[in-house]
Design an enzyme around this catalytic site. Structure first.
Site, PDB file in Angstrom:
ATOM      1  N   GLU A   1      -2.587 -60.102 -30.173  1.00 21.40           N
ATOM      2  CA  GLU A   1      -3.434 -59.186 -29.409  1.00 21.40           C
ATOM      3  C   GLU A   1      -3.329 -59.619 -27.951  1.00 21.40           C
ATOM      4  OE1 GLU A   1      -7.665 -59.557 -29.387  1.00 21.40           O
ATOM      5  OE2 GLU A   1      -7.923 -57.461 -28.818  1.00 21.40           O
TER       6      GLU A   1
ATOM      7  N   ASP B   1      -6.007 -62.673 -33.232  1.00 18.42           N
ATOM      8  CA  ASP B   1      -7.086 -62.050 -32.468  1.00 18.42           C
ATOM      9  C   ASP B   1      -7.347 -62.824 -31.172  1.00 18.42           C
ATOM     10  OD1 ASP B   1      -9.442 -60.183 -32.413  1.00 18.42           O
ATOM     11  OD2 ASP B   1     -10.549 -62.078 -32.428  1.00 18.42           O
TER      12      ASP B   1
HETATM   13  C1  NOJ Z   1     -10.532 -58.351 -30.549  1.00 17.95           C
HETATM   14  C2  NOJ Z   1     -10.835 -57.444 -31.700  1.00 17.95           C
HETATM   15  O1  NOJ Z   1      -9.830 -56.472 -31.798  1.00 17.95           O
HETATM   16  C3  NOJ Z   1     -12.200 -56.882 -31.447  1.00 17.95           C
HETATM   17  O2  NOJ Z   1     -12.511 -55.826 -32.322  1.00 17.95           O
HETATM   18  C4  NOJ Z   1     -13.208 -57.998 -31.546  1.00 17.95           C
HETATM   19  O3  NOJ Z   1     -14.477 -57.519 -31.212  1.00 17.95           O
HETATM   20  C5  NOJ Z   1     -12.838 -59.144 -30.583  1.00 17.95           C
HETATM   21  N1  NOJ Z   1     -11.453 -59.469 -30.576  1.00 17.95           N
HETATM   22  C6  NOJ Z   1     -13.575 -60.401 -30.948  1.00 17.95           C
HETATM   23  O4  NOJ Z   1     -13.043 -60.960 -32.122  1.00 17.95           O
END
Ligand code: NOJ
Length: 567
Positions: A290, A230
């Site tokens: 991500e 993430d």
């Molecule tokens: C990316 C995640 O996909 C999202 O849903 C989240 O709010 C943020 N990172 C913070 O962890």
């Protein structure tokens, strides 16, 4: 005797191969491909997938109950967004214990059951690794905020303000307003790139790295096959806390626009990824990123100079081609193809569903098939988002009071939050779409009556059937998995066409991205396939033509034609 020894050797080797399916050294095929390179991934937002205990919120046992559906669909790996204990401020992305399951989703025993049932079906489990921050209710932060000399003080990013009531610098949270929160007890500010309830970990502290790497080891021991990392670009901040450059105008939260120059994408994060990869390699695991990048060069860096960082950085540039533009897709595909192993994504829990983004309001089902026909026939690894396979649409909140996602409350009406793309999976036409017997945590759109798994399974022309066919073909066809991407008719502004060429085989993919009928012709002699004939594999053409000539293919509006090309 010799025969008996040979037989037992074969049995032993067979068992070994079976055991090694999920074992430490990843098995590779004759051409050196690892399992994740031939797999189709599927993202599950656990709150919204299937509710086994009828409390309106999805859970792990719900996921387990749907494994046969996923297997049948053609899914090889599921990525479960965070299901760890959490105050749920950011619906699980605020983790208060990395080594447990939130009671709302079940127990560790339920997780083990899910893992063993998934394994039986050859489905790998990928967990979400929230690396940048914890919840403010995590024991590390509770200790950290307790005093300036606490053992965990330096596990987070604490600083004195610039003056009374003034944060250390001008950095903004991506979820709106200042990225610093003042703590009256200790007189310092802590940094949070996301909500204040998500304090950033201090990755410059080796103890943090050790504790977080241990978390991954702990889950590997439990049988997970990898992690989706993430917010990976936010791990480090400038140690001198330089102000970010301010840009003209304001954002959707009313804050000044800013370039996140000193608090995102710092080069140090790649050192962490290399180390994390070493741990993953010891467990035969895959790391998915991500990775929101501004261009291909930035994306390329996430693979690592020696392919020693992420195996699967997600290519969001592809999802950002938000219009049906063959030219833009061609550019993007060629770019990522040259950069590394492509990872295509159309939708996720943070962006509006592809069905709405690409749909024109009239031909949405056909367009959903065009987009599936595209990313499921390209090289690399596709990651689906739950519900995409039935053409689920966004169901955005109608008023601020209905919003659950905090950014939708902070930014209303410009930012409505992400509830719309997170609504419950539509399984059938019964109450609450078969998701739960109680009112679900987010409303299901009335269209569920006709748009649901059970109904679409009965309809040969449904979006779901198209996905099932495309996924089955991908699993059977070596050219679709490993073939070289060869763009065709590159000046065509309406139709996107390409070959996937593998040894003597080829698959031709022709996608009409326009709302009008198109005629296309192909000369495959430069590919040594001049006299080849197409054999239809998948088509959306109503006439279901079998005898198609490469010299003239007529495509209906938003038509898809996929054929095997044989000499
Ligand atoms: C990316 C995640 O996909 C999202 O849903 C989240 O709010 C943020 N990172 C913070 O962890």
């Amino acid at each position: 005797m010799l025969i008996r020894i040979l037989k037992s050797l074969i049995v032993t080797l067979g068992c070994f191969a079976a055991i090694s399916l999920f074992a430490q050294t990843p098995p590779v095929d004759a051409e050196g491909h690892q399992w994740w390179q031939h797999a189709v991934f599927y993202e599950i937002y656990p709150r919204s997938f299937a509710d086994s205990n009828n409390n309106g919120i999805g859970d792990l046992n719900g996921i387990t109950s749907k494994l046969d559906y996923l297997k049948d669909l053609g899914v090889d790996a599921i990525w479960i967004t965070p299901c760890y204990p959490s105050p749920q401020v950011d619906f699980g992305y605020d983790v208060s214990d990395y080594e447990n399951i939130d009671p709302m989703y079940g127990t560790l025993k339920d997780f083990d059951h899910l893992a063993s049932e998934a394994k039986k079906r050859g489905i790998h489990i990928i967990m979400d690794f929230v690396m940048n921050h914890t919840s403010d209710k995590h024991k590390w932060f509770i200790d950290s905020e307790s005093s300036k000399t606490a053992a965990h003080r330096n596990w987070y990013v604490w600083h004195d303000g610039r003056g009374p009531g003034q944060p250390p610098n001008n950095w903004l949270s991506t979820f709106g307003h200042a990225a610093w929160k003042f703590d009256a007890k200790t007189g310092q500010w802590y940094y949070h790139y996301f909500y204040p309830e998500q304090p950033d970990l201090n990755w410059r502290n080796p103890a943090v790295e050790k504790a977080m790497f241990d978390v991954t080891r702990w889950w590997y021991q439990r049988g997970v096959s990898g992690f989706r990392l993430d917010a990976v670009d936010t791990l480090f901040e400038d140690p001198d806390l330089r102000d970010n450059p301010v840009l003209p105008g304001t954002n959707k939260y009313g804050d000044p626009n800013m370039q996140d120059k000193y608090n995102t994408k710092l080069p140090e994060l790649h050192d962490v990824l290399r180390e994390l990869r070493k741990v993953a390699d010891r467990h035969g695991a895959v790391l998915i990123g991500e990775t929101w990048t501004k261009d291909i060069d930035e994306l390329k860096r996430y693979y690592g100079d020696h392919s020693n960082e992420l195996q699967m950085p997600m290519d969001f540039l592809f999802a950002r081609v938000d219009k049906l533009s063959p030219g833009e897709f061609r550019k993007q595909i060629a770019g990522v193809d040259a950069a590394g192993w492509p990872v295509y994504v159309l939708s996720n829990h943070d962006i509006v569903r592809a069905y709405n983004r690409y749909g024109d309001g009239q031909h949405n089902d056909q367009i959903a098939k065009v987009m599936a026909g595209l990313y499921l026939t390209l090289g690399g690894t596709p990651i689906m988002y739950y519900g995409e396979e039935i053409g689920m649409e966004n169901n955005d909140p109608k008023s601020q009071e209905d919003v659950k996602d905090p950014i939708g409350k902070i930014g209303w009406p410009k930012e409505k939050g992400r509830d719309g793309e997170r609504t419950p999976m539509q399984w059938n036409d019964s109450t609450n779409a078969g998701f739960s017997q109680t009112a679900p945590w987010l409303p299901i759109p009335p269209s569920y009556k006709t748009r649901n798994v059970a109904g679409e399974l009965k309809d040969p022309d449904s979006v779901l059937q198209f996905y099932r066919h495309a996924l089955a073909l991908r699993h059977q066809n070596a050219a679709l998995r490993d073939g070289q991407y060869v763009p065709l008719n590159e000046n065509d502004q309406n139709v996107l066409s390409y070959l996937r060429r593998y040894k003597d085989e080829a698959v031709l993919v022709v996608l009409n991205m326009s709302g009008s009928e198109q005629k296309v012709s192909f000369d495959l002699s430069p590919q040594g396939l001049g006299s080849a004939r197409p054999a239809t594999l998948i088509t959306t053409m109503s006439s279901r033509p079998q005898d198609v000539q490469l010299s003239q293919i007529t495509l209906e509006p938003f038509g898809v034609y996929i054929a095997k090309i044989a000499k």
